[in-house]
Write a protein that holds these residues in place. Structure first.
Motif, PDB file in Angstrom:
ATOM      1  N   MET A   1      -5.717  -4.233   2.493  1.00  0.00           N
ATOM      2  CA  MET A   1      -6.549  -4.964   3.457  1.00  0.00           C
ATOM      3  C   MET A   1      -7.944  -5.200   2.901  1.00  0.00           C
ATOM      4  O   MET A   1      -8.497  -6.297   3.018  1.00  0.00           O
ATOM      5  CB  MET A   1      -6.630  -4.190   4.770  1.00  0.00           C
ATOM      6  CG  MET A   1      -5.285  -4.050   5.470  1.00  0.00           C
ATOM      7  SD  MET A   1      -5.431  -3.397   7.142  1.00  0.00           S
ATOM      8  CE  MET A   1      -6.235  -1.862   6.836  1.00  0.00           C
ATOM      9  N   GLU A   2      -8.496  -4.183   2.280  1.00  0.00           N
ATOM     10  CA  GLU A   2      -9.836  -4.340   1.699  1.00  0.00           C
ATOM     11  C   GLU A   2      -9.830  -5.397   0.606  1.00  0.00           C
ATOM     12  O   GLU A   2     -10.771  -6.197   0.496  1.00  0.00           O
ATOM     13  CB  GLU A   2     -10.319  -2.995   1.122  1.00  0.00           C
ATOM     14  CG  GLU A   2     -10.691  -1.986   2.192  1.00  0.00           C
ATOM     15  CD  GLU A   2     -10.703  -0.567   1.658  1.00  0.00           C
ATOM     16  OE1 GLU A   2     -11.067  -0.376   0.484  1.00  0.00           O
ATOM     17  OE2 GLU A   2     -10.322   0.355   2.418  1.00  0.00           O
TER      18      GLU A   2
ATOM     19  N   ARG B   1      -0.834   5.063   5.735  1.00  0.00           N
ATOM     20  CA  ARG B   1      -0.866   3.925   4.832  1.00  0.00           C
ATOM     21  C   ARG B   1      -2.296   3.714   4.374  1.00  0.00           C
ATOM     22  O   ARG B   1      -3.222   3.709   5.195  1.00  0.00           O
ATOM     23  CB  ARG B   1      -0.369   2.666   5.550  1.00  0.00           C
ATOM     24  CG  ARG B   1       1.110   2.623   5.793  1.00  0.00           C
ATOM     25  CD  ARG B   1       1.884   2.281   4.548  1.00  0.00           C
ATOM     26  NE  ARG B   1       3.306   2.595   4.711  1.00  0.00           N
ATOM     27  CZ  ARG B   1       4.169   2.655   3.710  1.00  0.00           C
ATOM     28  NH1 ARG B   1       3.767   2.433   2.479  1.00  0.00           N
ATOM     29  NH2 ARG B   1       5.433   2.950   3.924  1.00  0.00           N
ATOM     30  N   HIS B   2      -2.474   3.544   3.102  1.00  0.00           N
ATOM     31  CA  HIS B   2      -3.821   3.341   2.576  1.00  0.00           C
ATOM     32  C   HIS B   2      -4.305   1.932   2.921  1.00  0.00           C
ATOM     33  O   HIS B   2      -3.508   1.036   3.153  1.00  0.00           O
ATOM     34  CB  HIS B   2      -3.831   3.553   1.065  1.00  0.00           C
ATOM     35  CG  HIS B   2      -5.179   3.913   0.521  1.00  0.00           C
ATOM     36  ND1 HIS B   2      -6.149   2.970   0.296  1.00  0.00           N
ATOM     37  CD2 HIS B   2      -5.714   5.098   0.191  1.00  0.00           C
ATOM     38  CE1 HIS B   2      -7.226   3.576  -0.180  1.00  0.00           C
ATOM     39  NE2 HIS B   2      -6.995   4.867  -0.253  1.00  0.00           N
ATOM     40  N   THR B   3      -5.604   1.744   2.936  1.00  0.00           N
ATOM     41  CA  THR B   3      -6.152   0.456   3.378  1.00  0.00           C
ATOM     42  C   THR B   3      -6.589  -0.443   2.226  1.00  0.00           C
ATOM     43  O   THR B   3      -7.204  -1.484   2.450  1.00  0.00           O
ATOM     44  CB  THR B   3      -7.372   0.684   4.294  1.00  0.00           C
ATOM     45  OG1 THR B   3      -8.322   1.473   3.590  1.00  0.00           O
ATOM     46  CG2 THR B   3      -6.972   1.364   5.578  1.00  0.00           C
TER      47      THR B   3
ATOM     48  N   GLU C   1       0.829  -1.189   0.000  1.00  0.00           N
ATOM     49  CA  GLU C   1       0.000   0.000   0.000  1.00  0.00           C
ATOM     50  C   GLU C   1       0.869   1.247   0.000  1.00  0.00           C
ATOM     51  O   GLU C   1       1.919   1.293   0.610  1.00  0.00           O
ATOM     52  CB  GLU C   1      -0.937   0.037   1.206  1.00  0.00           C
ATOM     53  CG  GLU C   1      -0.282  -0.192   2.555  1.00  0.00           C
ATOM     54  CD  GLU C   1      -0.237  -1.664   2.877  1.00  0.00           C
ATOM     55  OE1 GLU C   1       0.608  -2.362   2.272  1.00  0.00           O
ATOM     56  OE2 GLU C   1      -1.012  -2.109   3.715  1.00  0.00           O
TER      57      GLU C   1
END
Lengths: 290, 290
Positions: free
Chosen positions: A105-106, A100-102, A93
């Motif tokens: 995780m998504e 930190r972008h998610t 990410e």
DNA sequence: GTTCCGCATGAATCGATAG
DNA sequence: ACTATCGATTCATGCGGAA
């Protein structure tokens, strides 16, 4: 959709003479994937364009739309993957707005809803990471190598990637075997002998889920996303010779070259004409080196 | 709720003589946290009990209930943390049913909803990880060190954790400084001297977001969950002397000892009487060693 | 004092066995 | 079928006693 195929004789095969084939396909991976049959691929290794990276080459998918963009592709990947096959996804990410972008995780969550098993997360520790200095952040020296499977019973050939033991073993294994030899002599037939045979002469240990590799030195005029050793490692770990390896974002051909050298068939898909051409050239160069 | 306080004189302070204090509190961390004032803590470093681990000593929270259990605590942690402070959370998901569990990802998502910024994810590469061999998995050699903040403007003292350069730099630096010395001689007073002074004698580099450390070996009768160097590293990175460090799951006292030795005040909370006692003993032992 | 060697000891995970 | 407990596997580390 253009297909270039590079072939070579598989000299190391113990069976009758077989060919190893590298298909390099120019086209949008979603379209191309739909032409591949179900359960036909043994390993998928890929490093997709990261969000907002490589804007010039891949249209630059924004972080917020990344999952939405990628999910139709993972659905097709799941279809073409063999039930005992493995999907290795190299991703990291990016920082957005100081965080930190998610989206990674998504993505994992959504892929699990598609039926993927998130078996493991390997870490790629990049020893020579990108230089730079920021007031609130150190250099980023690692990336995720996400392992997904369709079932819990997947193929894994652990012996193919064993590594030399640490210094511990070098100095001590000798003595250990001395001790064991004594034990062996004094207790012949007691069952100890078998235990000893597992240790004597052993200089290799199984690796861990942290892979330490330097990034490819960038003398070539294009950005080599990952070093050839990385796909090589997973190809050895999850496939046998003559299996089929797929990379839907081939780039300059790293995965196909690794597969070719290891006597695995490969299918590489690349949307950019320039990269496609480069990949074909690079793989051809490999045949000449054999 | 019992509070034990260990004090020492801060001998290294440049100001008037000051004291450094370690509070070790026996009690449930949620209750204790509620007694702490808002914005009063400069750094939180903790390693909470992992899901289903250390059952004998802690309750053993199941993976599916982990987020629900932990969120009320992170809410209080956010309240007591200073706006420029940092929260470092050491955690790793366990394997359940052949898959990595998703509770850590869910926790990050939920904490963001609470208002936390997920600034960074450091990797702790454990060189001496737990042994074992399985047909479908290698040994787990890394853990997450999640960095959360309340604002984008947090304190970070990067110079305090610079590390000796690798061999790469040592060989290269020699040549560099030789060149610079020559240049320096030939151009005295031209302004190059200052540039040289930045390089000559410099043997320290900034680290990356991968921390390589061995777990503490355990002749002590209780397992130190992480090596003292780990909290030490973050304490140096995110606090100044006389700041306040909090660990709501103190265990055997590792964080408090690290803070104490570095002239930081600390608050450690531990629910188990046995561990609380041990932590007090361990910190007391530190005072005698000074 | 040094260096060397034996040993115990883990935030683990799987598969089998038992309730 | 689903959970609980147990044995087997495996390797880097530091301590303590020995050379």
């Amino acid at each position: 959709m253009t297909i270039n195929t590079i072939e070579k004789n598989n000299l190391f095969s113990t069976k009758a003479k077989t060919k190893v084939k590298a298909d390099v396909i120019l086209g949008d991976c979603l379209d191309v994937l739909k032409t591949l049959p179900d359960n036909s691929v043994d390993l998928i290794v890929t490093s997709p364009p990261y969000a907002d990276q490589r804007k010039s080459t891949y249209g630059g998918i924004g972080p917020d739309k990344y999952v939405e963009w990628f999910l139709p592709i993972t659905k097709e990947l799941k279809r073409v993957l063999h039930p005992k096959g493995t999907f290795i996804l190299n991703i990291k990410e990016k920082v957005a707005n100081g965080e930190r972008h998610t989206y990674v995780m998504e993505l994992i969550m959504e892929m699990r809803k598609q039926g993927w098993l998130w078996t493991e997360e390997f870490i790629w520790h990049k020893k020579n990471c990108f230089p730079g200095k920021w007031p609130n952040r150190f250099r980023d020296a690692w990336e995720r190598l996400l392992q997904f499977n369709k079932t819990k019973e997947f193929n894994m050939y652990q012996d193919e990637v064993r590594v030399p033991m640490g210094d511990w073993a070098k100095t001590r294994l000798k003595n250990l075997s001395e001790t064991d030899k004594r034990r062996d002599n004094s207790k012949v037939g007691s069952g100890f002998g078998k235990n000893v045979s597992k240790w004597v002469g052993r200089e290799l240990a199984y690796p861990t889920n942290v892979v330490v590799m330097a990034t490819e030195s960038s003398n070539k005029n294009h950005s080599a996303v990952f070093p050839k050793e990385l796909p090589s490692w997973f190809i050895k770990l999850f496939t046998k010779p003559n299996d089929i390896v797929l990379d839907p974002f081939l780039g300059s051909g790293t995965t196909s070259i690794a597969a070719f050298q290891l006597d695995r068939n490969s299918i590489g898909i690349e949307i950019q004409e320039e990269y496609h051409k480069l990949a074909v050239e690079n793989i051809n160069q490999q045949t000449k080196m054999i």
